[in-house]
Motif scaffolding. Structure first.
Motif, PDB file in Angstrom:
ATOM      1  N   VAL A  30       1.231   9.536  -5.321  1.00  0.00           N
ATOM      2  CA  VAL A  30       1.693  10.737  -5.206  1.00  0.00           C
ATOM      3  C   VAL A  30       2.859  11.616  -6.063  1.00  0.00           C
ATOM      4  O   VAL A  30       2.556  12.751  -6.526  1.00  0.00           O
ATOM      5  CB  VAL A  30       2.458  11.002  -3.598  1.00  0.00           C
ATOM      6  CG1 VAL A  30       2.855  12.206  -3.110  1.00  0.00           C
ATOM      7  CG2 VAL A  30       1.575  10.819  -2.456  1.00  0.00           C
ATOM      8  N   ILE A  31       3.839  10.576  -6.087  1.00  0.00           N
ATOM      9  CA  ILE A  31       5.137  11.580  -7.276  1.00  0.00           C
ATOM     10  C   ILE A  31       4.272  11.697  -8.532  1.00  0.00           C
ATOM     11  O   ILE A  31       4.519  12.832  -9.198  1.00  0.00           O
ATOM     12  CB  ILE A  31       5.485   9.782  -7.248  1.00  0.00           C
ATOM     13  CG1 ILE A  31       6.903  10.146  -6.237  1.00  0.00           C
ATOM     14  CG2 ILE A  31       6.741  10.875  -8.694  1.00  0.00           C
ATOM     15  CD1 ILE A  31       7.674   8.541  -6.077  1.00  0.00           C
TER      16      ILE A  31
ATOM     17  N   PHE B  26       2.508  15.340  -8.284  1.00  0.00           N
ATOM     18  CA  PHE B  26       2.589  16.436  -8.157  1.00  0.00           C
ATOM     19  C   PHE B  26       4.004  16.725  -8.816  1.00  0.00           C
ATOM     20  O   PHE B  26       4.955  17.776  -8.835  1.00  0.00           O
ATOM     21  CB  PHE B  26       3.256  16.818  -7.199  1.00  0.00           C
ATOM     22  CG  PHE B  26       1.989  16.282  -5.817  1.00  0.00           C
ATOM     23  CD1 PHE B  26       1.256  17.746  -5.886  1.00  0.00           C
ATOM     24  CD2 PHE B  26       2.219  15.939  -5.222  1.00  0.00           C
ATOM     25  CE1 PHE B  26       0.772  17.803  -5.253  1.00  0.00           C
ATOM     26  CE2 PHE B  26       0.575  15.990  -4.219  1.00  0.00           C
ATOM     27  CZ  PHE B  26       0.151  17.166  -4.105  1.00  0.00           C
ATOM     28  N   SER B  27       4.515  15.190 -10.234  1.00  0.00           N
ATOM     29  CA  SER B  27       5.742  15.865 -10.959  1.00  0.00           C
ATOM     30  C   SER B  27       5.489  16.333 -11.445  1.00  0.00           C
ATOM     31  O   SER B  27       4.350  16.649 -12.319  1.00  0.00           O
ATOM     32  CB  SER B  27       5.710  14.620 -11.331  1.00  0.00           C
ATOM     33  OG  SER B  27       4.772  13.681 -12.555  1.00  0.00           O
ATOM     34  N   ASN B  28       6.871  17.236 -11.955  1.00  0.00           N
ATOM     35  CA  ASN B  28       6.484  18.388 -13.125  1.00  0.00           C
ATOM     36  C   ASN B  28       6.927  17.672 -14.214  1.00  0.00           C
ATOM     37  O   ASN B  28       7.985  16.991 -14.541  1.00  0.00           O
ATOM     38  CB  ASN B  28       7.234  19.571 -12.961  1.00  0.00           C
ATOM     39  CG  ASN B  28       7.332  20.224 -13.757  1.00  0.00           C
ATOM     40  OD1 ASN B  28       7.061  19.904 -15.498  1.00  0.00           O
ATOM     41  ND2 ASN B  28       9.048  21.112 -13.410  1.00  0.00           N
TER      42      ASN B  28
ATOM     43  N   ILE C 266       1.137  -1.533  -0.160  1.00  0.00           N
ATOM     44  CA  ILE C 266       0.176   0.050   0.255  1.00  0.00           C
ATOM     45  C   ILE C 266       0.571   1.331  -0.182  1.00  0.00           C
ATOM     46  O   ILE C 266       0.747   2.395  -1.349  1.00  0.00           O
ATOM     47  CB  ILE C 266      -0.856   0.224   0.659  1.00  0.00           C
ATOM     48  CG1 ILE C 266      -2.254  -1.044   1.100  1.00  0.00           C
ATOM     49  CG2 ILE C 266      -1.484   1.282   1.434  1.00  0.00           C
ATOM     50  CD1 ILE C 266      -2.738  -1.407   2.099  1.00  0.00           C
ATOM     51  N   SER C 267       2.023   1.576   0.929  1.00  0.00           N
ATOM     52  CA  SER C 267       2.841   2.634   0.759  1.00  0.00           C
ATOM     53  C   SER C 267       3.513   2.726  -0.363  1.00  0.00           C
ATOM     54  O   SER C 267       3.561   4.014  -1.272  1.00  0.00           O
ATOM     55  CB  SER C 267       4.466   2.313   1.852  1.00  0.00           C
ATOM     56  OG  SER C 267       3.436   2.259   3.478  1.00  0.00           O
ATOM     57  N   PHE C 268       3.690   1.575  -1.480  1.00  0.00           N
ATOM     58  CA  PHE C 268       4.272   1.864  -2.241  1.00  0.00           C
ATOM     59  C   PHE C 268       3.217   2.130  -3.860  1.00  0.00           C
ATOM     60  O   PHE C 268       3.984   2.885  -3.746  1.00  0.00           O
ATOM     61  CB  PHE C 268       4.905   0.130  -3.295  1.00  0.00           C
ATOM     62  CG  PHE C 268       5.279   0.514  -4.293  1.00  0.00           C
ATOM     63  CD1 PHE C 268       6.449   0.801  -4.911  1.00  0.00           C
ATOM     64  CD2 PHE C 268       4.441  -0.408  -5.017  1.00  0.00           C
ATOM     65  CE1 PHE C 268       7.440   1.409  -6.447  1.00  0.00           C
ATOM     66  CE2 PHE C 268       5.237  -0.263  -6.978  1.00  0.00           C
ATOM     67  CZ  PHE C 268       5.648   0.849  -7.130  1.00  0.00           C
TER      68      PHE C 268
END
Length: 59
Positions: free
Chosen positions: A22-23, A26-28, A14-16
């Motif tokens: 999230v990455i 919020f990634s550019n 789940i954390s992975f």
């Protein structure tokens, strides 16, 4: 596998997936594409070129 091992694996899984989400959120992406293009210009057989090829294959 005991109960605690299964719970630990579930937490890690789940954390992975949460981290990846999230990455991505919020990634550019423009900056990512520019860096990937720079890696793609490297000579065949280099680590950077192999990373670029892998990233392209995985989308």
């Amino acid at each position: 596998m005991n109960f605690f091992q299964r719970v630990a694996q579930a937490i890690i899984r789940i954390s992975f997936y949460l981290s990846v989400w999230v990455i991505k959120l919020f990634s550019n992406k423009k900056q990512y594409q520019e860096k990937r293009q720079q890696l793609d210009e490297l000579p065949a057989g280099t680590l950077g070129k192999d990373i670029s090829t892998c990233l392209q294959a995985q989308g």
